[in-house]
Design a protein around this motif. Structure first.
Motif, short mmCIF file in Angstrom:
data_model
loop_
_atom_site.label_atom_id
_atom_site.label_comp_id
_atom_site.label_asym_id
_atom_site.label_seq_id
_atom_site.Cartn_x
_atom_site.Cartn_y
_atom_site.Cartn_z
N PHE A 27 -7.01 18.42 56.87
CA PHE A 27 -8.04 18.07 57.80
C PHE A 27 -8.03 18.97 58.28
CE2 PHE A 27 -5.25 14.06 56.51
CZ PHE A 27 -6.02 13.83 55.94
N CYS A 28 -9.30 19.56 57.89
CA CYS A 28 -9.86 20.42 58.87
C CYS A 28 -11.74 20.08 59.77
CB CYS A 28 -10.72 22.27 57.61
SG CYS A 28 -8.85 22.79 57.53
N ALA A 29 -12.15 20.14 60.61
CA ALA A 29 -13.60 20.27 60.23
C ALA A 29 -14.13 20.21 59.88
CB ALA A 29 -13.86 20.84 62.29
N ARG A 30 -14.49 21.67 59.40
CA ARG A 30 -15.52 21.96 58.17
C ARG A 30 -14.46 23.05 57.46
NH1 ARG A 30 -20.27 25.02 61.09
NH2 ARG A 30 -19.10 26.53 60.55
N VAL A 31 -15.17 23.33 55.85
CA VAL A 31 -14.50 24.05 55.32
C VAL A 31 -14.78 25.67 55.35
CG1 VAL A 31 -13.81 24.30 53.36
CG2 VAL A 31 -13.31 22.50 53.66
N GLY A 73 1.70 23.68 58.29
CA GLY A 73 0.74 24.29 58.44
C GLY A 73 -0.72 23.34 57.23
N GLY A 74 -1.78 24.63 57.30
CA GLY A 74 -2.96 23.46 57.34
C GLY A 74 -3.68 24.80 56.18
N GLY A 75 -5.06 23.89 55.93
CA GLY A 75 -5.69 23.32 56.72
C GLY A 75 -5.84 23.24 58.19
N THR A 76 -5.77 21.92 58.89
CA THR A 76 -5.32 22.07 60.92
C THR A 76 -4.97 21.14 60.79
OG1 THR A 76 -7.54 22.35 60.59
CG2 THR A 76 -6.99 22.38 62.53
N GLY A 145 -18.17 32.25 59.45
CA GLY A 145 -17.81 30.99 59.67
C GLY A 145 -17.19 30.14 60.37
N ARG A 146 -16.61 30.43 61.42
CA ARG A 146 -15.32 29.96 62.65
C ARG A 146 -16.21 29.04 63.45
NH1 ARG A 146 -10.21 29.56 60.41
NH2 ARG A 146 -10.01 29.51 62.87
N LEU A 147 -15.75 28.15 63.59
CA LEU A 147 -16.59 27.31 64.92
C LEU A 147 -16.05 27.87 65.95
CD1 LEU A 147 -15.43 24.04 62.99
CD2 LEU A 147 -17.46 24.86 63.87
S1 SF4 Z 1 -9.45 28.77 57.62
FE1 SF4 Z 1 -7.89 27.22 58.64
S2 SF4 Z 1 -10.37 26.01 59.76
FE2 SF4 Z 1 -11.51 27.49 57.65
S3 SF4 Z 1 -10.57 25.65 56.19
FE3 SF4 Z 1 -9.05 27.05 55.64
S4 SF4 Z 1 -7.61 25.77 56.89
FE4 SF4 Z 1 -9.27 24.43 57.18
#
Ligand code: SF4
Ligand code: GDP
Ligand code: SAM
Ligand code: MG
Lengths: 387, 600
Positions: A27-31, A73-76, A145-147
C-alpha cells in the motif's frame, strides 16, 4: 552477533548462513512515477483483507529456523496501523521464532512518521527503520513526484533517532535530470548532518512500464549515466569522509550497521517471503508470488497459495548466482569453482586487463564497482567445467 | 522454318521506366502470345526483384506472330535487353541478334542518359532505329520537345517519331506497323554452313543450360552434332525450339530465326555468351563476332553475419552463378569478419541485386565490405598484378605505380544544373569532356572519371544536386596512373581489414575522417578508452576516442528480484553475443554494416 565492519569479508561470508524473511506491504498513498514495485495506490481500505491473507500465508509456510533478519518492505509499511503490524510480527515470531539479536527492519515514508508511531514500532520489536528520503532538495522531490517535504524528512529522522531503534537508514535517489551537482552535494551533507547509521544511494532507474518510462519515451530527458557516475563518486566521497563504509554498490554503513537482511541476500542466504510479488529462496528453490492484489488474496483464501512460479537453483547455476550476488559487495566473493572458471575465460582475462576485476587472495573483487555488471554478464556466460 | 522476308528481329531500348516492359506487354497481348488469363503486367520481367524494382536484369526473348495491315503474317522476335549500364555487355549481345531497335522515350522526361547510351550501342550495331515517344497520355508530356531531342541525337524529322501510350494503347498499332515496314528482314544464306550467335543463356534445373540463339547462316537442326567455335566444345543439339514465350520445339531454325538450343551441358560457364554455334561436320570457319568475358568492375567482400552460415553462403553463390556467369567470387578471410567471399560484379546495381537476392532468396544476413575497383599495380621489381582488395596492396615502398580504371560518363541534365554537376565531377577527380546541347535547355555532358569515384554514391549525389533531373550512364575507358594510397582504420591499435580502402591521396584525409567519425558513433563504450585511428602507412591522419563507459551496474539488487535482474543481465548478454571481437574491442555487427554503408 559480532560487530564487524560491514565491508569485512567475514561479514560477507557469515551472511550466507543467516535466515531471513521478507514481508511485502503493497500500500502507498499514490504510486510514484519511477516505481515498479508491486504496489497499489489509494487502496488502504483493502489493508485488513490483505493482512488476513498475509497471516494465512505465513501459517501455510512449513516451520523453519528462528529468523536472523526480518524485512518489512513495500510499498509503504509505515501506512499500516500498529495493531495490524503487531499481528504480523507476532505471526512471524510465533511460527518461526526470532533469533535473540534479530534485525527487524521497517521501510517508512517520512510523511507518515509520528512520535507515537515511531515508539510503537520500536516496542513491537522493530530494530531498524529505513526512510525513503530520496532527496533534501524540494525541486528534486517534486520532480520525483514525492509527497513529503525536506522538512518532513528531517523531522521523521529526528523522531526515529530519539526512539529506541538500533539502526536508522536513509534511502536516496540520485541522477534525476532536474538534480544538479550542488543539490546532490547538499542532500549528502544534510544526510550526514542527521547522522543515520546507514545510507542507501540509488541511481534513478527508468523501469519499463512506469510513468517515468512513458515520459522518457515521449521525449522527456532521461537520466545521464555519466552524470550518475559522478554522483556515485560524490556519494562515496562525502559519506566516506563522514565515516561510512560502502559495503555494496549502493549501500553505505557505519561499523556494525550493515543491513543484515540484504547482506544475507548477497551472501546467497535463504529467505522466506510473504505477500504480493515477494520472492522467497528456500531449500534451493526461488519462488515468485503473484503481483496482483486480488489474485493474491483469492489464491491464499482458496488454499492454492500465491506462488506463480519457481526456479530450482542448483549446482552450477547456484555457483554462478553466488558470484553474481557476491560481486556486488565491496568485500567481493570467494573465488571457488566459478571464480576459477571466470579467470580461465577470455572474458575474465579482459576484465582483469581492464582493471575491472581484481583478485585479492582467494577473493574476487569488482575493482570498478560501477562496472560490476560487465563482470556479472561474463559470469552468467560461464560453462560448467567438464568432469 | 519461316520465310526470311517475314521475319523482324528487334529490341526495345529505353531509359529505365520509360515504358519498355509495358509496351512489350501490349505487343504480347496484341499478338495473342498469351491469353488474358496469363497476362500479368510486365510479363517479361520474371524475377521478383525485377518486378519490384521495375527493371529488367536478365534479358528475355519472345517470338510473336503478327498479322500486319498488308494481310501477311509476320514473325516478330522481340529480344529484350537489360536496361542498365551495368549490363551493357549483355545489351550489346542482344542487339547483335537484331536488325532493328525500337527506341522508346518518355514524352514527359525526354531523352535520358540510358536513352543515349543504348542508342549509341544500337547505332554501333548498325541497327535500324524506330523512335517512339511514350506516355503521351500524361498531362506533363511534351512530345514536341522530346521529339526535337530525339532528332538531335538520331537526325531525321520530328514528324516521323511515333507518339504512343503503352498504357492506354494509343498509337501502339501504328507503331507495330512501323516495325514491320522499317526494320529490315534478316539476310543470311540458308545454304551456307551454320552460324548462330549465342546471345544469352540461363540455367534450368531440369534441362541444364538453355542457350538463346540467333541463326545467321545455315540451319540449326535438332539432333545435329554442333560445335561452339570459341570453346571448341562439341555436343548434340538435343532440343531446338522457339519461345512463344512458352518453349515450343521445332525441327530446325533457319537464317534470321531466333530460338533456343539445349545441349545437355550442365554448367553455365561452359557456354560463353557471344560464342558462335556451327555444325561439327562441315562447319563454318569464321565466327560471327569475338566474345569478351564480361569483366567484373566492382568488388566487395561478402561475409555472413553469423560465421556458421559460411557454407550456406557458398551454396547460395553457387546457385546464383548457375544463372549469372558474370558473377565471380573466391574465398576471402578477414580478421574482423571471419570467412567469406570476395565477389566481383559488373557494377553497383549488379552488386546490390546479388546482395539482395542472397539475403532474400537464401535468407542470409550479410556484411558487405566497401566496394572496390580493380587496380593495376606495378611493383618496384617491375612485376605487374591486379589488386581487387585493399588487403592485397603491398607496402608503399614496394609500389612503383598504381593505375585505376576510368569511365566515360554521360550525363543528361537541364542546363541550369551544369554548374553544380561540374563541381561534383571536379570533386570526384573528373575531367570535363564534351558538352552537347540536345535542345536549348537540355544538355549532354561527357566526362572522364575514375570508376572508383562513380561507384561511391556518385549517382545519389548527382540526383540530389539536380533534384532528380539528371541521368547518368557510363562505359569503361581504360586505366590511368593515379596517386593512390591505402587508408587503414585501427581500433585500439589493431587494423580492421574490413574498413581499409584504396583512395586517392587527396581524398584519404576525408575518407579517414568520415570512417573514424562514423565508427565513433557506432562503437559502444567499452570498459576502457578505445582510440579509433585512420592511417596511411604508419602516419595517423585522423583520430577519435570512444570514451570508456563509466557506469554499467544495476542500482538495486535485493531479495525480491534476483531472478528478474538475472534475466535482464542474461538478455544483455545475448546482445553481446552478436558482437564481433576486434582485438579486445567489441564491435556490434550493425556497426560493420552501417560504417560501410555507401550513402550516409
Ligand atoms: S517509491 Fe515507495 S512510496 Fe513511491 S510508489 Fe514505490 S513504494 Fe510507494
Ligand atoms: N501514364 C503512362 N504510364 C506508363 C506508360 N507506359 C508505361 N507507364 C508506366 O511507367 C512505369 C515504367 O514502365 P515500365 O514498362 O516498367 O518501364 P521500363 O523500365 O522501361 O520497363 C510503370 O509504372 C508503367 O505503368 C504510358 O504510356 N503512360
Ligand atoms: C521499494 S522502495 C519503498 C520505500 C518507500 N515506499 C519509499 O518510497 O520511500 C525502496 C527504495 O527503492 C528506491 N527506488 C524505487 N524505485 C526506484 C527507481 N526507479 N530508481 C532508483 N531507486 C528506486 C527508492 O530509494 C526507495 O526508497
Ligand atoms: Mg522493365
Amino acid at each position: 552477533m559480532a560487530i564487524l565492519p560491514p565491508a569485512h569479508p567475514d561479514t560477507a561470508e557469515l551472511a550466507a548462513g543467516w535466515r531471513s524473511a521478507y514481508v511485502h506491504i503493497p500500500f502507498c498513498a499514490r504510486v510514484c512515477p519511477y516505481c515498479d514495485f508491486a504496489v497499489v495506490g489509494g487502496a488502504d481500505d483493502r489493508m485488513g483483507e490483505y493482512i488476513d491473507a498475509l497471516l494465512a500465508e505465513i501459517a501455510m509456510e512449513p516451520a523453519w529456523h528462528p529468523l536472523d533478519a526480518v524485512f518489512v518492505g513495500g510499498g509503504t509499511p509505515s501506512r499500516i496501523p500498529l495493531e495490524h503490524m503487531a499481528r504480523i510480527v507476532d505471526a512471524l515470531a510465533g511460527h518461526f521464532g526470532l533469533a535473540d539479536d534479530a534485525e527487524v527492519t521497517l521501510e517508512a515514508n517520512p510523511e507518515d512518521w509520528t512520535e507515537q508511531h515511531s515508539d510503537g514500532l520500536a516496542s513491537l520489536g522493530f530494530t531498524r527503520v529505513s526512510f525513503g528520503v530520496q532527496s533534501f532538495d524540494p525541486v528534486v522531490l517534486a520532480s520525483l513526484g514525492r509527497l513529503h517535504s525536506p522538512q518532513q524528512a528531517a523531522e521523521a529522522l529526528g523522531v526515529a533517532v530519539s526512539s529506541r531503534f538500533g539502526s536508522v537508514s536513509v534511502d536516496l535517489i540520485y541522477g534525476h535530470p532536474d538534480e544538479t551537482d550542488d543539490s546532490w552535494l547538499e542532500t549528502l551533507d544534510a544526510t550526514v548532518a542527521f547522522g543515520p547509521d546507514h545510507v542507501s544511494t540509488y541511481s534513478l532507474t527508468v523501469e519499463p512500464g512506469t510513468e517515468l518510462w512513458r515520459q522518457v519515451r515521449s521525449g522527456a530527458p532521461a537520466p545521464d549515466s555519466d552524470v550518475q557516475a559522478d554522483r556515485w563518486e560524490q556519494a562515496a566521497a562525502s559519506l566516506g569522509a563522514a565515516g561510512y563504509t560502502r559495503y555494496e554498490v549502493s549501500n553505505h554503513a557505519q561499523v556494525g550497521h550493515g543491513c543484515r537482511y540484504n547482506l544475507s541476500v548477497w551472501g546467497q542466504g535463504e529467505y522466506l517471503a510473504f505477500g504480493l510479488g515477494a520472492h522467497s529462496y528456500r531449500d534451493g528453490v526461488r519462488s515468485r508470488r503473484v503481483r496482483r492484489l486480488d489474485t493474491y488474496i483469492e489464491r491464499v483464501r482458496s488454499g492454492i497459495g500465491p506462488i506463480q512460479s519457481s526456479d530450482v537453483i542448483g549446482g552450477w547455476d547456484a555457483e554462478l548466482e553466488r558470484l553474481m550476488l557476491g560481486l556486488r559487495r565491496s568485500a567481493g566473493v570467494r573465488g571457488g569453482e566459478g571464480g576459477t572458471a571466470l579467470l580461465d575465460s577470455a572474458d575474465g582475462v579482459r576484465l582483469i586487463d581492464a582493471g575491472v576485476l581484481e583478485v585479492e587472495g582467494d577473493r574476487l573483487v569488482a575493482a570498478k564497482p560501477l562496472l560490476t555488471d560487465e563482470i556479472i554478464r561474463a559470469v552468467l556466460d560461464l560453462e560448467e567445467p567438464a568432469g | 522454318m519461316t520465310d526470311q522476308s517475314r521475319i523482324r528481329n528487334f529490341s526495345i531500348i529505353a531509359h529505365i521506366d520509360h515504358g519498355k516492359s509495358t509496351l512489350a506487354d501490349r505487343l504480347l497481348e496484341r499478338t495473342g502470345a498469351i491469353t488474358e488469363r496469363e497476362m500479368r503486367e510486365q510479363m517479361l520481367d520474371t524475377m521478383d526483384l525485377e518486378r519490384e524494382r521495375g527493371i529488367t536484369i536478365k534479358a528475355q526473348t519472345v517470338r510473336l506472330k503478327y498479322k500486319a495491315d498488308d494481310g501477311q503474317e509476320y514473325v516478330l522476335n522481340l529480344i529484350d535487353t537489360p536496361g542498365h549500364v551495368d549490363f551493357s555487355y549483355e545489351v550489346r549481345r542482344s542487339l547483335a541478334a537484331c536488325e532493328g531497335a525500337l527506341l522508346l522515350v518518355d514524352a514527359a522526361q525526354g531523352v535520358q542518359a540510358q536513352t543515349l547510351a543504348n542508342s549509341y550501342l544500337a547505332i554501333e550495331a548498325g541497327l535500324e532505329i524506330v523512335p517512339a515517344l511514350n506516355k503521351i497520355d500524361l498531362p506533363a508530356a511534351d512530345p514536341e520537345r522530346a521529339a526535337a531531342e530525339i532528332v538531335g541525337v538520331l537526325g531525321g524529322d520530328p514528324a516521323d517519331v511515333s507518339r504512343i501510350s503503352a498504357k492506354t494503347g494509343a498509337g501502339v498499332e501504328e507503331l507495330f506497323e512501323q516495325i514491320v515496314d522499317k526494320v529490315p528482314p534478316p539476310g543470311g544464306d540458308p545454304n551456307a554452313p551454320l552460324r548462330a550467335l549465342v546471345f544469352d543463356s540461363y540455367y534450368d534445373a531440369y534441362r541444364g543450360v538453355v542457350c538463346y540463339v540467333r541463326v545467321v547462316d545455315g540451319e540449326l537442326r535438332d539432333g545435329d552434332l554442333i560445335r561452339f567455335m570459341a570453346t571448341r566444345e562439341e555436343h548434340p543439339a538435343s532440343e531446338v525450339g522457339v519461345l512463344t514465350p512458352r518453349s515450343v520445339e521445332v525441327a530446325k531454325l533457319g537464317p534470321g530465326e531466333v530460338g533456343y538450343l539445349i545441349t545437355g551441358v550442365k554448367e553455365i560457364d561452359q557456354i560463353k555468351v557471344g560464342d558462335t554455334v556451327t555444325t561439327a561436320a562441315g562447319g563454318a570457319s569464321e565466327a560471327l563476332m569475338g566474345y569478351e568475358e564480361p569483366k567484373p568492375m566492382v568488388f566487395s567482400g561478402l561475409f555472413p553475419t553469423d560465421g556458421d552460415d559460411f557454407e550456406r553462403l557458398r551454396e547460395a553463390l553457387e546457385k546464383l552463378r548457375l544463372n549469372d556467369a558474370s558473377l565471380v567470387y573466391e574465398p576471402e578471410t578477414s580478421k574482423a569478419l571471419g570467412f567469406g567471399f570476395r565477389a566481383g560484379f559488373l557494377g553497383l546495381l549488379h552488386m546490390e541485386i546479388i546482395r539482395e537476392r542472397l539475403e532474400r532468396e537464401y535468407d542470409l544476413d550479410l556484411v558487405a565490405t566497401a566496394p572496390s575497383v580493380a587496380y593495376q599495380l606495378v611493383r618496384t621489381d617491375g612485376s605487374e598484378s591486379t589488386i581487387r582488395s585493399p588487403q592485397d596492396l603491398p607496402d608503399p615502398s614496394e609500389i612503383q605505380s598504381i593505375s585505376e580504371p576510368y569511365v566515360r560518363a554521360m550525363i543528361i541534365t537541364p542546363s541550369e544544373y551544369i554548374g553544380t554537376i561540374m563541381e561534383l565531377v571536379t570533386n570526384r577527380r573528373g575531367e570535363v569532356g564534351n558538352m552537347h546541347y540536345l535542345t536549348p535547355d537540355r544538355v549532354e555532358l561527357t566526362y572522364h572519371l575514375p570508376l572508383a569515384e562513380v561507384v561511391f554514391d556518385f549517382f545519389d549525389n548527382l540526383k540530389s544536386r539536380t533534384r532528380g533531373y539528371a541521368s547518368l550512364d557510363y562505359e569503361t575507358d581504360g586505366y590511368r596512373e593515379s596517386d593512390l594510397v591505402k587508408v587503414d582504420i585501427l581500433l585500439n591499435g589493431m587494423p580492421v581489414d574490413a574498413f581499409s580502402a584504396i583512395v586517392h591521396r587527396s581524398a584519404s584525409q576525408e575518407y579517414g575522417r568520415t570512417m573514424v567519425e562514423r565508427l565513433r558513433k557506432l562503437i559502444p563504450r567499452q570498459m576502457f578508452d578505445v582510440p579509433i585511428q585512420a592511417a596511411v602507412g604508419s602516419r595517423i591522419i585522423s583520430r577519435e576516442t570512444v570514451k570508456a563507459k563509466r557506469k554499467d551496474v544495476i542500482a538495486k539488487c535485493y531479495g525480491g528480484d534476483v531472478s528478474r535482474k538475472r534475466k535482464l543481465l542474461e538478455k544483455q548478454k545475448e546482445g553481446k553475443r552478436r558482437m564481433k571481437m576486434v582485438g579486445s574491442v567489441e564491435v556490434p555487427q550493425e556497426a560493420f554494416v552501417a560504417a560501410l554503408q555507401v550513402d550516409d
